[in-house]
Write an enzyme that holds these catalytic residues in place. Structure first.
Site, PDB file in Angstrom:
ATOM      1  N   ALA A 144      -8.369   2.039   0.895  1.00  0.00           N
ATOM      2  CA  ALA A 144      -7.814   0.986   0.039  1.00  0.00           C
ATOM      3  C   ALA A 144      -6.773   0.159   0.809  1.00  0.00           C
ATOM      4  O   ALA A 144      -6.831  -1.079   0.814  1.00  0.00           O
ATOM      5  CB  ALA A 144      -7.193   1.588  -1.218  1.00  0.00           C
ATOM      6  N   LEU A 147      -8.345  -2.012   3.430  1.00  0.00           N
ATOM      7  CA  LEU A 147      -9.017  -3.145   2.794  1.00  0.00           C
ATOM      8  C   LEU A 147      -8.013  -4.236   2.430  1.00  0.00           C
ATOM      9  O   LEU A 147      -8.211  -5.407   2.770  1.00  0.00           O
ATOM     10  CB  LEU A 147      -9.757  -2.677   1.535  1.00  0.00           C
ATOM     11  CG  LEU A 147     -10.340  -3.773   0.644  1.00  0.00           C
ATOM     12  CD1 LEU A 147     -11.462  -4.508   1.362  1.00  0.00           C
ATOM     13  CD2 LEU A 147     -10.835  -3.174  -0.667  1.00  0.00           C
ATOM     14  N   TYR A 148      -6.943  -3.879   1.772  1.00  0.00           N
ATOM     15  CA  TYR A 148      -5.971  -4.885   1.346  1.00  0.00           C
ATOM     16  C   TYR A 148      -5.312  -5.572   2.537  1.00  0.00           C
ATOM     17  O   TYR A 148      -5.082  -6.785   2.512  1.00  0.00           O
ATOM     18  CB  TYR A 148      -4.924  -4.264   0.416  1.00  0.00           C
ATOM     19  CG  TYR A 148      -5.537  -3.640  -0.811  1.00  0.00           C
ATOM     20  CD1 TYR A 148      -6.616  -4.247  -1.477  1.00  0.00           C
ATOM     21  CD2 TYR A 148      -5.073  -2.426  -1.309  1.00  0.00           C
ATOM     22  CE1 TYR A 148      -7.191  -3.672  -2.592  1.00  0.00           C
ATOM     23  CE2 TYR A 148      -5.645  -1.847  -2.435  1.00  0.00           C
ATOM     24  CZ  TYR A 148      -6.708  -2.479  -3.070  1.00  0.00           C
ATOM     25  OH  TYR A 148      -7.274  -1.906  -4.180  1.00  0.00           O
ATOM     26  N   ARG A 149      -5.032  -4.842   3.568  1.00  0.00           N
ATOM     27  CA  ARG A 149      -4.452  -5.459   4.781  1.00  0.00           C
ATOM     28  C   ARG A 149      -5.454  -6.424   5.422  1.00  0.00           C
ATOM     29  O   ARG A 149      -5.055  -7.508   5.882  1.00  0.00           O
ATOM     30  CB  ARG A 149      -4.022  -4.386   5.779  1.00  0.00           C
ATOM     31  CG  ARG A 149      -2.861  -3.525   5.304  1.00  0.00           C
ATOM     32  CD  ARG A 149      -1.633  -4.352   4.971  1.00  0.00           C
ATOM     33  NE  ARG A 149      -0.462  -3.477   4.862  1.00  0.00           N
ATOM     34  CZ  ARG A 149       0.586  -3.738   4.126  1.00  0.00           C
ATOM     35  NH1 ARG A 149       0.648  -4.857   3.431  1.00  0.00           N
ATOM     36  NH2 ARG A 149       1.598  -2.900   4.088  1.00  0.00           N
TER      37      ARG A 149
END
Length: 183
Positions: A144, A147-149
């Site tokens: 997660a 992914l966000y980075r």
């Protein structure tokens, strides 16, 4: 696997599946999942609601994501608002699409479904910024967080404690539209 846009009615129609995926992905107890069922059903009526789903060729739900425009009086929005200084409130919460849920069943993780869902959701999103919260984890090993980075999300709050959850969370944000680089 196919990625589809969901209407509010689509999400409510598949609410049992949505809650099951949510529970698997987050590892929450059954009693917490029952409470979430009611929250999710009311979220579909919020302004700016957008949802996407990843469906198998048989129509089984492998993942989903949804969000809406944040506003005063909404629980998550108000929790984050109280933790931010005035300048950060202005920057992040004035016109914000909140990514409320983004989940993929654990066996389906690691195949790009979450990235596809997030990209589709943020492409549909209204607002000048987007925020989300995720449990704190090692950024090098957490799918997660990685992914966000990759999507340009930056730290807004770290080690934030939401009432009712013993885990610390990170609140992450980026500018919209998606093709505009994060600040």
């Amino acid at each position: 696997m196919r990625l589809v846009r969901w209407t509010p009615d689509d999400l409510v129609r598949r609410l049992d599946d949505v809650v099951a995926v949510y529970g698997e992905a987050m590892g929450y107890r059954t009693d917490l999942l029952e409470a979430r069922r009611g929250y999710i059903a009311t979220h579909v009526r919020r302004p700016g609601f957008r949802a996407v789903a990843s469906l198998t060729s048989e129509g089984h739900l492998a993942g989903f994501g949804y969000g809406y425009l944040g506003a005063a009086g909404q629980w998550w929005h108000d929790q984050v608002l109280r933790a931010l200084d005035p300048a950060a409130r202005q920057r992040w919460l004035t016109s914000c699409f909140e990514v409320v849920e983004l989940h993929v069943r654990p066996p389906a993780q690691g195949h790009g479904l979450g990235a596809g869902q997030l990209r589709a959701l943020l492409t549909l999103a209204e607002g000048a910024t987007t925020l989300l919260s995720t449990p704190e984890a090692d950024e090098r090993t957490s799918r997660a967080w990685r992914l966000y980075r990759r999507f340009g999300f930056t730290d807004v709050l770290r080690d934030f404690q939401f009432p009712g959850d013993e885990r610390p969370f990170g609140v992450l944000g980026r500018d919209l539209p998606l093709d505009r680089p994060a600040a």
